[in-house]
Design a protein around this motif. Structure first.
Motif, PDB file in Angstrom:
ATOM      1  N   ALA A  86      91.912  60.541 125.009  1.00  0.00           N
ATOM      2  CA  ALA A  86      92.320  60.638 126.416  1.00  0.00           C
ATOM      3  C   ALA A  86      91.317  61.441 127.232  1.00  0.00           C
ATOM      4  N   HIS A  87      90.735  62.476 126.619  1.00  0.00           N
ATOM      5  CA  HIS A  87      89.748  63.288 127.323  1.00  0.00           C
ATOM      6  C   HIS A  87      88.440  62.531 127.536  1.00  0.00           C
ATOM      7  N   GLU A  88      88.169  61.528 126.735  1.00  0.00           N
ATOM      8  CA  GLU A  88      86.920  60.779 126.855  1.00  0.00           C
ATOM      9  C   GLU A  88      87.042  59.544 127.740  1.00  0.00           C
ATOM     10  N   LEU A  89      88.237  58.993 127.849  1.00  0.00           N
ATOM     11  CA  LEU A  89      88.426  57.780 128.638  1.00  0.00           C
ATOM     12  C   LEU A  89      88.477  58.101 130.128  1.00  0.00           C
ATOM     13  N   PRO A  90      87.695  57.436 130.956  1.00  0.00           N
ATOM     14  CA  PRO A  90      87.825  57.620 132.401  1.00  0.00           C
ATOM     15  C   PRO A  90      89.246  57.268 132.848  1.00  0.00           C
ATOM     16  N   GLY A  91      89.923  58.203 133.487  1.00  0.00           N
ATOM     17  CA  GLY A  91      91.291  57.963 133.943  1.00  0.00           C
ATOM     18  C   GLY A  91      92.338  58.110 132.871  1.00  0.00           C
ATOM     19  N   GLY A  92      91.934  58.399 131.638  1.00  0.00           N
ATOM     20  CA  GLY A  92      92.896  58.545 130.545  1.00  0.00           C
ATOM     21  C   GLY A  92      93.554  59.909 130.557  1.00  0.00           C
ATOM     22  N   ARG A  93      94.819  59.955 130.139  1.00  0.00           N
ATOM     23  CA  ARG A  93      95.533  61.221 130.049  1.00  0.00           C
ATOM     24  C   ARG A  93      96.383  61.266 128.788  1.00  0.00           C
ATOM     25  N   SER A  94      96.383  62.434 128.161  1.00  0.00           N
ATOM     26  CA  SER A  94      97.266  62.702 127.028  1.00  0.00           C
ATOM     27  C   SER A  94      98.532  63.350 127.560  1.00  0.00           C
ATOM     28  N   VAL A  95      99.673  62.832 127.149  1.00  0.00           N
ATOM     29  CA  VAL A  95     100.966  63.360 127.586  1.00  0.00           C
ATOM     30  C   VAL A  95     101.712  63.870 126.361  1.00  0.00           C
ATOM     31  N   ILE A  96     101.907  65.168 126.288  1.00  0.00           N
ATOM     32  CA  ILE A  96     102.679  65.773 125.200  1.00  0.00           C
ATOM     33  C   ILE A  96     104.096  66.021 125.707  1.00  0.00           C
TER      34      ILE A  96
END
Length: 744
Positions: free
Chosen positions: A518-528
């Motif tokens: 998620a940190h590497e993908l443009p526009g990606g987000r990790s949701v915990i």
């Protein structure tokens, strides 16, 4: 190619394997439902009998039939065993290690355990391997794996092919890595079960992959079902906040369990009952005058839809497909995918598509042989043409120019493909699946045209970006990777796999992979996602903690954390601002204690106070939001249905809640007292309670202890089953589902 040897008895296959490999066996078994249980049991039995055999079993998520540690549990579980698991063969090594009876020549290593199942099993705790999901093929080779045994599904055509179906996740990358390393031959055993759904794509393999096959009626068994659990209002609150982060035209990953079911149901509401979705989500957020998340609240219906890229394929994705949410298709070419993302082309084959590919320099003019091959594989250029030195030879033997400059030339190239949908679209990439009997039946009944959009594949394709990076970035736009946690510290470190004393609850699995991705993908987000509190031993404890001895996700990878009280966007923020944001989504009963610790450490200024909008984070507020108007009927306990009967579904809700309340009689006194009234009353409002007691066979309770247990069960039903909420689709004793409304 040598045909695999086929056996009708697992013991004969074991003989063949030992003759081929020798007495040192390192056996790789797929996780979840893909294990070849009969072969695994036969080779374990042989190792028990012969101490000269060295057997190491390397696997994950060993499933077992429900068991009971109390009389109440036994009464609940026994009919389930008879109905849902009657022909399931438990794995003998699992039962042996649970009892501490594994022989010295057998070791069982798991990198992900059934959550919470082995906290008190020393051998399982000692043999746990902490590893990222994507590193498992490497670890297997380093350990010397020489046998893999997997359940497979046969093709219904004359090809003789098989499907790895539920579990290509590790088998495919293991064989590929072994080939790249020049590793010795790995003996492949396939246990054929026609009841396992046949999934094509990358999961389809030729017969020659296998050395030995097990085939016959003994191996044709129902697939292990994982009944959908009941969903709490806390899970629904989490799900609404998460659904508000999911962008149309994006990518979604979620896991199995109540939260995943809740998220899929809320996304369904967003699509089919959008006004109600907006109403509830905005009500959950209306008290927050200041936003903790800079992302806009996603309220609209899905026009472009979502694409699934999930190691675990949850049943909810099939429901989202049905209502038109999971419909964004991706293609296996980065340039083509980018053109689709930008809206420069559609997924219809036409002249504009050829021109756009030329302008993007994906193809040349005139076309080269490589260009032609790409366009025909992509279903764009008429398959009847063959390339002949910058010219085409058509089916009539006439030569045509490969020139894209003229409309006439382009139309000739397109030929029969013009105006048709671009083939090869994939709406779901998955690594493994596990679910209810209804999920398996849906996959078995799925038309081939629909199944073509599902590609079960290698886990490294889904969980990381290293190989095929440009393509994955193009496909996974606006990615939301949703994973659950046990606890989160105030500084954003995530605890998901183990306890304070070092005991392992489950494992790392793919969580770290997705967070890093998620940190590497443009526009990606990790949701915990984490519930703000839990009940343990009758006490309420905070899942937002100041510190913890270890973590699964370190704080430098902190991103988005969601509790039932809101969304905290932590990416790129200072420690002080991260702590303040986490305090704002913590349960208000624990905010002061947590804040005091932050102040004592000098991480927050002494004069800071929790803002008023976040000082009413209580279960009562969440319940009040969901209780308004007609909202409760929108939130069934089992939105995706359940393999449980009506009575079992209610009992599952009540028994789960009462288990959290405590184990001492004085802790359960309020529940027991309500149950006493219900058991002695013949009033209509207790009709459901008495039906559930009959299901538990409490009508024959003639001892004081059994009567006391009946009162506890009745009290749990009265106290914890909300009559304003429907159950959803439940089963009858034959396993047939029907939609049951809330009782009057």
């Amino acid at each position: 190619m040598t045909k695999p040897e086929t056996f009708s008895a697992a013991e004969q296959c074991v003989d063949a394997v030992l003759e081929k490999v020798g007495k040192r066996i390192v056996l790789g078994l797929p996780l979840g439902i893909g294990k070849a249980n009969h072969f695994a049991n036969a080779i374990y039995a042989r190792a028990e009998q012969d101490p000269e055999i060295s057997l190491t079993i390397y696997t994950a998520l060993t499933l077992e039939r429900p068991s009971a540690s109390s009389e109440i549990q036994r009464r609940f579980v026994q009919p389930l065993l008879d109905r849902l698991y009657s022909d399931y063969q438990d794995l003998a090594y699992n039962q042996a290690r649970r009892k501490g009876l594994l022989p010295d020549n057998v070791e069982v290593c798991e990198f992900f355990m059934q959550p919470g199942s082995f906290l008190s099993t020393p051998s399982a705790q000692q043999s746990y391997v902490s590893a990222n999901y994507t590193h498992v093929p490497r670890d297997l080779l380093d350990r010397g794996v020489n046998v893999v045994a997997q359940m497979v599904s046969p093709a219904d055509d004359e090809s003789g092919d098989f499907s790895l179906s539920s579990n290509p996740d590790l088998t495919l990358p293991l064989l590929k890595l072994a080939d790249e390393r020049g590793y010795r031959h790995i003996t492949m055993v396939g246990e054929i079960n026609p009841k396992l759904p046949f999934v094509g794509g990358d999961a389809r393999v030729g017969r020659g992959v296998f050395d030995f096959l097990l085939q016959g009626d003994a191996f044709e068994q129902e697939i292990f079902p994982a009944p959908n659990p009941p969903i709490r209002l806390t899970d629904y609150a989490l799900a609404f906040h998460i659904a508000g982060l999911v962008r149309d035209g994006g990518t979604l990953q979620i896991g199995i369990g109540a939260l995943g079911d809740a998220i899929c149901h809320v996304l369904t509401l967003r699509q089919t009952k959008n006004e109600d979705y907006r109403d509830i989500l905005q009500s959950l957020n209306e008290d927050a005058e200041q936003s903790l998340c800079e992302l806009p609240l996603e309220l609209g219906v899905f026009q472009q839809g979502l694409y699934g890229a999930s190691e675990m394929v949850p049943e909810g994705f099939l429901h989202l497909r049905r209502v038109g949410v999971m419909k964004r298709e991706v293609y296996a070419d980065a340039t083509l995918q980018r053109l689709l993302n930008e809206g420069r082309v559609s997924n219809v084959v036409n002249e504009e598509l050829l021109v756009a590919l030329r302008d993007a320099e994906r193809i040349q003019c005139p076309l080269t042989e490589a260009d032609t091959d790409f366009l025909q594989r992509a279903g764009i250029v008429d398959p009847s043409y063959s390339w002949r030195g910058h010219r085409f030879l058509d089916k009539h033997g006439e030569l045509e120019d490969c020139d894209l400059h003229s409309s006439v030339g382009r139309k000739k190239l397109l030929g029969s493909r013009e105006g048709k949908k671009l083939p090869g679209g994939t709406w779901l990439h998955g690594g493994f699946y596990l679910g209810s009997t209804a999920m398996y039946q849906t996959l078995r009944d799925m038309p081939a045209s629909e199944m073509a959009g599902i590609n079960m594949t290698a886990i490294d394709y889904i969980n990381e970006l290293q190989k095929g990076r440009a393509l994955k970035i193009a496909q996974r736009q606006h990615a939301r990777f949703v994973n659950s946690a046990m606890m989160v510290t105030l500084n954003g470190a995530v605890i998901s796999d183990g306890l304070e004393d070092g005991r392992v609850v489950s494992g790392v699995g793919g969580q770290y992979n997705f967070v890093a991705q998620a940190h590497e993908l443009p526009g990606g987000r990790s949701v915990i996602a984490v519930a703000s509190t839990r009940i343990s031993g009758g006490r309420i404890r905070s899942n937002i903690v100041w510190q913890y001895p270890h973590c699964t996700i370190p704080r430098h990878l902190r991103d988005i954390v969601v509790t039932e009280y809101g969304v905290a966007d932590l990416r790129g923020k200072t420690d002080r601002d991260v702590i303040v944001a986490m305090l704002s989504i913590a349960d208000s009963r624990f905010q002061k204690e947590l804040l005091d610790k932050a102040k004592a450490a000098g991480k927050v200024e002494q004069g800071y106070e929790i803002p008023e909008p976040f000082s009413n984070n209580t279960p009562e507020r969440i319940h009040a939001v969901f209780s308004q108007g007609h909202r409760m009927p929108l939130l069934p306990y089992y939105p995706l249905g359940t393999d449980l009967t009506r009575e079992e579904a209610q009992l599952a809700i009540g028994l789960k809640a009462v288990k959290e309340e405590g184990r001492k009689i004085w802790e359960l006194w309020p529940v027991l007292r309500k149950g006493l009234v219900a058991c002695r009353s013949s009033a209509p409002e207790y009709r459901e309670v008495h039906a559930c007691l009959d299901r538990m066979a409490f009508g024959y309770s003639d001892t004081f202890e059994h009567r006391l247990e009946a009162y506890v069960v009745a009290g749990a039903l009265v106290s914890f089953v909300d009559k304003d909420r429907p159950l959803g689709e439940v089963s009858d004793a034959r396993g047939i589902r029907s939609n049951i409304p809330a009782p009057d």
